[in-house]
Design a protein around this motif. Structure first.
Motif: not given
Length: 344
Positions: A1-14, A17-19
């Motif tokens: 996994m690349s660190l570049l992928a983290l922005p797309r992962l952010l909604p999944l990580l959060l 809280t979002i739900d």
């Protein structure tokens, strides 16, 4: 996994809280527990993903399974075996997480080993989570992902949908056993699931977590305040699905189950009874008719294992301990490949 992928992962990580904040009809008993799930989500992601940040063991893709909706998947491709263009087996893995969370990376050690040692193209998929999404949302996502891969695996990955095997951890095991009930996945179908490996799978969702038999000597669960959340995937729909084998694979007939089954059980777990009962039922049903001769069902019980232990970092659960479960499971899949004419 690349660190570049983290922005797309952010909604999944959060996502917890979002739900919790924006799902308007979420009962309060779920809402506050989902908020508490947020730091646990960060912790489990960091524990399962840190070792893979700079790896090339897999690539990340988002599979289109419905109009406007994708699911995240890890693609583990076996090392090249030279100029041979023979299709590789297709294997689909499903992570656990009590239907309320989890990551494909949690099973990456197993998936990586499976790809390297069997030659399979291993694809680890995710799905929608409770409490926002209830049964059969996760089941439908897995079914849709399998249909997509049965259609596109050959062209996209050089994988043979006619030599399909599966695995699943905990809730992922439930989803794998349920997916086998689709017509295109049953043993009689050309694209039927040839073998399935489960690790501490949930086999009976008719019972609430607090109703399941507790093994003698099992320690108190420090996270038992989350138990109502564990039940959120099926609680609101349990009554009308008490006879539904998709929800509770223990109800499935042998014609609705994968041709070969390997069940790994952790003895320090409230799921022991339903898993052993499930295996015994399958064995008895197979023995009733000679047409089932050749189908294989195996169960192994780790007397010192506890639920989820195989997904913990090596610093907590040693590689040797994990290999006790993973090696026979990989061999089981490899034996299935050989049975159908693929050798690695």
């Amino acid at each position: 996994m690349s660190l570049l992928a983290l922005p797309r992962l952010l909604p999944l990580l959060l996502r917890p809280t979002i739900d919790a904040l924006f799902t308007w009809n979420l009962p309060w008993r779920y809402r506050w527990r989902t908020l508490i799930l947020q730091p646990i989500t960060f912790l489990t992601f960091s524990m399962s993903s840190a070792r893979w940040l700079f790896t090339r063991a897999y690539t990340v893709e988002y599979l289109p399974i419905a109009p406007g909706r994708t699911i995240r998947a890890l693609i583990f491709k076996a090392p090249s075996s030279g100029p041979n263009k023979k299709l590789h087996p297709l294997h689909i893995d499903i992570h656990g997480g009590a239907f309320i969370g989890g990551w494909p990376e949690e099973g990456a050690v197993f998936c990586d080993q499976l790809a390297r040692e069997t030659g399979a193209v291993v694809i680890s998929i995710s799905y929608r989570y409770a409490p926002k999404h209830v049964f059969p949302a996760a089941h439908d996502d897995v079914d849709a992902a399998i249909r997509f891969l049965q259609t596109h695996a050959e062209a996209k990955y050089g994988a043979d949908p006619g030599l399909l095997t599966m695995s699943g951890f905990s809730a992922g095991g439930t989803l794998a056993l349920a997916a086998a009930q689709a017509e295109a996945c049953r043993p009689a179908a050309k694209t039927g699931i040839k073998a399935c490996v489960t690790f501490y799978a949930v086999c009976d969702l008719r019972l609430k977590p607090q109703e399941k038999p507790v093994p003698v000597g099992m320690p108190d669960d420090p996270a038992k305040f989350l138990v109502p959340l564990y039940d959120s995937y099926v609680e609101s729909v349990r009554a009308e699905n008490m006879e539904n084998p998709r929800m509770s694979p223990i109800l499935a007939s042998v014609d609705q189950l994968p041709e070969n089954l390997f069940v790994w059980v952790a003895a320090i777990d409230i799921l022991v009874h339903e898993q052993t009962t499930f295996v015994e039922k399958v064995k008895q049903d197979l023995a009733k008719d000679p047409k089932y001769a050749g189908r294989r069902v195996e169960i192994e019980i780790d007397e010192k294992g506890f639920h989820g232990y195989l997904n913990l970092p090596d610093a907590i659960i040693s590689k040797e301990k994990k290999q006790k479960a993973f090696s026979p499971a990989v061999k089981f899949i490899k034996d299935t490949h050989v049975k159908y004419g693929f050798e690695w």
